[in-house]
Design a protein around this motif. Structure first.
Motif, PDB file in Angstrom:
ATOM      1  N   LYS A 306       0.819  -1.215   0.000  1.00  0.00           N
ATOM      2  CA  LYS A 306       0.000   0.000   0.000  1.00  0.00           C
ATOM      3  C   LYS A 306       0.856   1.269   0.000  1.00  0.00           C
ATOM      4  O   LYS A 306       0.490   2.282  -0.610  1.00  0.00           O
ATOM      5  CB  LYS A 306      -0.926   0.001   1.218  1.00  0.00           C
ATOM      6  N   ILE A 307       1.998   1.237   0.700  1.00  0.00           N
ATOM      7  CA  ILE A 307       2.873   2.413   0.753  1.00  0.00           C
ATOM      8  C   ILE A 307       3.417   2.739  -0.638  1.00  0.00           C
ATOM      9  O   ILE A 307       3.512   3.905  -1.033  1.00  0.00           O
ATOM     10  CB  ILE A 307       4.031   2.189   1.749  1.00  0.00           C
ATOM     11  N   GLU A 308       3.761   1.697  -1.410  1.00  0.00           N
ATOM     12  CA  GLU A 308       4.382   1.943  -2.718  1.00  0.00           C
ATOM     13  C   GLU A 308       3.389   2.255  -3.825  1.00  0.00           C
ATOM     14  O   GLU A 308       3.634   3.114  -4.669  1.00  0.00           O
ATOM     15  CB  GLU A 308       5.238   0.744  -3.141  1.00  0.00           C
ATOM     16  N   SER A 309       2.248   1.544  -3.866  1.00  0.00           N
ATOM     17  CA  SER A 309       1.334   1.740  -5.002  1.00  0.00           C
ATOM     18  C   SER A 309      -0.105   1.552  -4.562  1.00  0.00           C
ATOM     19  O   SER A 309      -0.392   0.772  -3.653  1.00  0.00           O
ATOM     20  CB  SER A 309       1.665   0.755  -6.126  1.00  0.00           C
ATOM     21  N   ARG A 310      -0.981   2.271  -5.229  1.00  0.00           N
ATOM     22  CA  ARG A 310      -2.401   2.130  -4.922  1.00  0.00           C
ATOM     23  C   ARG A 310      -2.923   0.818  -5.519  1.00  0.00           C
ATOM     24  O   ARG A 310      -2.349   0.276  -6.447  1.00  0.00           O
ATOM     25  CB  ARG A 310      -3.188   3.314  -5.489  1.00  0.00           C
ATOM     26  N   GLY A 311      -4.041   0.341  -4.972  1.00  0.00           N
ATOM     27  CA  GLY A 311      -4.630  -0.885  -5.470  1.00  0.00           C
ATOM     28  C   GLY A 311      -4.791  -1.921  -4.375  1.00  0.00           C
ATOM     29  O   GLY A 311      -4.377  -1.713  -3.227  1.00  0.00           O
ATOM     30  N   PRO A 312      -5.388  -3.053  -4.697  1.00  0.00           N
ATOM     31  CA  PRO A 312      -5.639  -4.090  -3.683  1.00  0.00           C
ATOM     32  C   PRO A 312      -4.360  -4.774  -3.219  1.00  0.00           C
ATOM     33  O   PRO A 312      -3.347  -4.767  -3.925  1.00  0.00           O
ATOM     34  CB  PRO A 312      -6.559  -5.071  -4.416  1.00  0.00           C
ATOM     35  N   VAL A 313      -4.431  -5.370  -2.043  1.00  0.00           N
ATOM     36  CA  VAL A 313      -3.286  -6.122  -1.508  1.00  0.00           C
ATOM     37  C   VAL A 313      -3.158  -7.460  -2.214  1.00  0.00           C
ATOM     38  O   VAL A 313      -2.056  -7.910  -2.544  1.00  0.00           O
ATOM     39  CB  VAL A 313      -3.452  -6.339   0.015  1.00  0.00           C
TER      40      VAL A 313
END
Length: 474
Positions: A306-313
């Motif tokens: 989540k810290i690096e990129s948006r979107g689901p885990v």
């Protein structure tokens, strides 16, 4: 006996042995509660343990030696009740004799004995009826049952389906029909769709969930039938060919049986289903342990993603499982969310020259966190939930994507004749080296043709080395 009967017979036998043992334990506890009002007080007397062991041993031996549950799914309610009454009476008589011989009869309450007899009868009857109902209503329609295609001619189709359905199969489901001498595609026979004809038989069957084929083709020349059987074998599909003549439909036949029809069965591999059962038990144990580790890892991996990129885990994608079954594979997301759209742009840089797999070093779609979790194989951990569910195994073949599977020939499809795995021959021997999909197939077929539990353990140990040293991880 053909594979479809071996697998079903094994599942039926072991399930009923376990059910009967559990009913004996439940009936014994009930009897002690009714007699003493306190199980703990009753179990303080050694005699109750001793007699309980006698009862469980009798149940096990009676199942194995008398095989009293043979024909279980064909028995009606009354016949089932009579069989259970006989089992209960013989058990009481046998255990009473053993108690007398071992001099424990005088210390055991006759009222407890009577309570047990009634409770065991009721519990066993209820459990047998519930198990039968579950298997006929749910298991048959589930992914665990074998999916069967009937290949025949137009004049025989309706009679065949009626006879198959009348046999009340529980361990396989007829999901499709192919009619080779007439155009019936798009129609249904007894609620089962006609999906193919002579010219598109293998084009259609390659892309659908299919474990077994039953062929009834009295009007087709033997040479042509032979080619069909060879093609289905190449796909890894078990093929049953009817060899019965109505005029010779007599008792005492020694050929295999499919819904009452005498058949010859053709397959390129025969697995020992006892060992396959052990493999599944190992998968369940490994799946439980792996799922626990996944749950513990998730908060930390999720934060990094989540810290690096948006979107689901998590990343979920439709993959192809055993014999064409579709399932959703789970991974920790290691790519940017537009990775699937960008894949077409990168097609020219695919290291697999035939295009049947996509592999690319320094793939720009992978995030920095993604590179780390791929290098350490952390991204694969959510697949333990797939293993636990049964869509995957700890060891098997790599499950292809839908677009890869659509390009498969009959020969390539045979690599999907077993449950796909978290790891496999390609992952420990060819990952990072192989550039031809044909080489992947060779490794997978070598695994299928020489499968054993020992080989699975060897691959699992080799996988640990691959993960620790990151060899071949891309």
């Amino acid at each position: 006996m053909q594979a479809i009967n071996r697998k079903g017979r094994l599942l039926e036998t072991y399930s009923l042995i376990l059910i009967d043992l559990l009913c004996v334990i439940a009936a014994l506890v009930t009897a002690l509660v009714l007699r003493f009002g306190n199980v703990q007080q009753a179990l303080s007397m050694q005699v109750h343990y001793t007699v309980g062991i006698y009862m469980m041993l009798f149940s096990l031996l009676y199942n194995v030696l008398a095989d009293w549950n043979r024909g279980f799914f064909k028995r009606g309610v009354f016949v089932e009740f009579v069989a259970i009454v006989k089992y209960d009476i013989v058990m009481m008589a046998a255990v009473a004799c053993i108690m007398y011989i071992t001099h424990v009869a005088g210390d055991y309450s006759r009222l407890t004995f009577g309570y047990f007899a009634v409770a065991n009868l009721l519990y066993t009857m209820g459990a047998h009826c519930a198990f039968k109902s579950f298997m006929l209503r749910y298991y048959q329609k589930s992914n665990s049952s074998d999916k069967v295609m009937v290949v025949t001619e137009g004049d025989y189709a309706e009679e065949l389906i009626k006879r198959i359905l009348a046999s009340k199969p529980w361990n396989y489901e007829v999901t499709s029909i192919a009619i080779l001498d007439s155009d019936f595609e798009g129609e249904e026979i007894m609620g089962i769709p006609v999906v193919a004809g002579k010219h598109d038989l293998f084009e259609v069957s390659r892309q659908m969930p299919l474990d077994q084929v039953f062929m009834y083709l009295p009007g087709i020349p033997a040479k042509e039938v032979r080619s069909y059987i060879l093609d289905f074998q190449t796909m890894g599909v078990v093929c049953h060919y009817n060899v019965e003549m109505k005029e010779l439909n007599l008792s005492g036949k020694t050929a295999g049986d499919f819904a009452g029809y005498a058949v010859m069965t053709f397959s390129m591999q025969y697995f020992d289903y006892r060992r396959m059962l052990i493999k599944r038990l190992i998968d369940i144990l490994g799946g439980l342990v792996g799922s626990l580790f996944t749950i513990l890892l998730t908060p930390f991996v999720a934060l990094a993603i989540k810290i690096e990129s948006r979107g689901p885990v998590f990343f979920a994608q439709t993959r192809i499982g055993k014999n064409g079954r579709r399932f959703k594979i789970l991974k920790f997301r290691s790519m940017y969310i537009d990775a699937e759209e960008r894949k077409k742009e990168l097609a020219a840089q695919n290291e697999m020259s035939d295009g049947l797999m996509f592999k690319m070093e320094n793939d720009p779609r992978i995030t920095k966190v993604g590179r780390f979790i791929r290098k350490t194989s952390i991204d694969e951990f959510p697949q333990f939930f797939n293993v636990l569910k049964g869509d995957m195994s700890l060891v098997g073949t790599r499950p292809p994507t839908e677009d890869e599977f659509e390009q498969y020939s009959n020969h390539f499809r045979r690599r999907m004749s077993i449950t796909p795995g978290l790891t496999g021959m390609w992952q420990v021997k060819g990952r990072g080296k192989v550039t031809e999909f044909e080489d992947v197939v060779k490794m997978d077929l070598d695994y299928i043709d020489h499968w054993s539990l020992t080989l699975d353990f060897k691959i699992l140990f080799q996988t640990v080395g691959v993960v620790l040293f990151g060899r071949g991880a891309k």
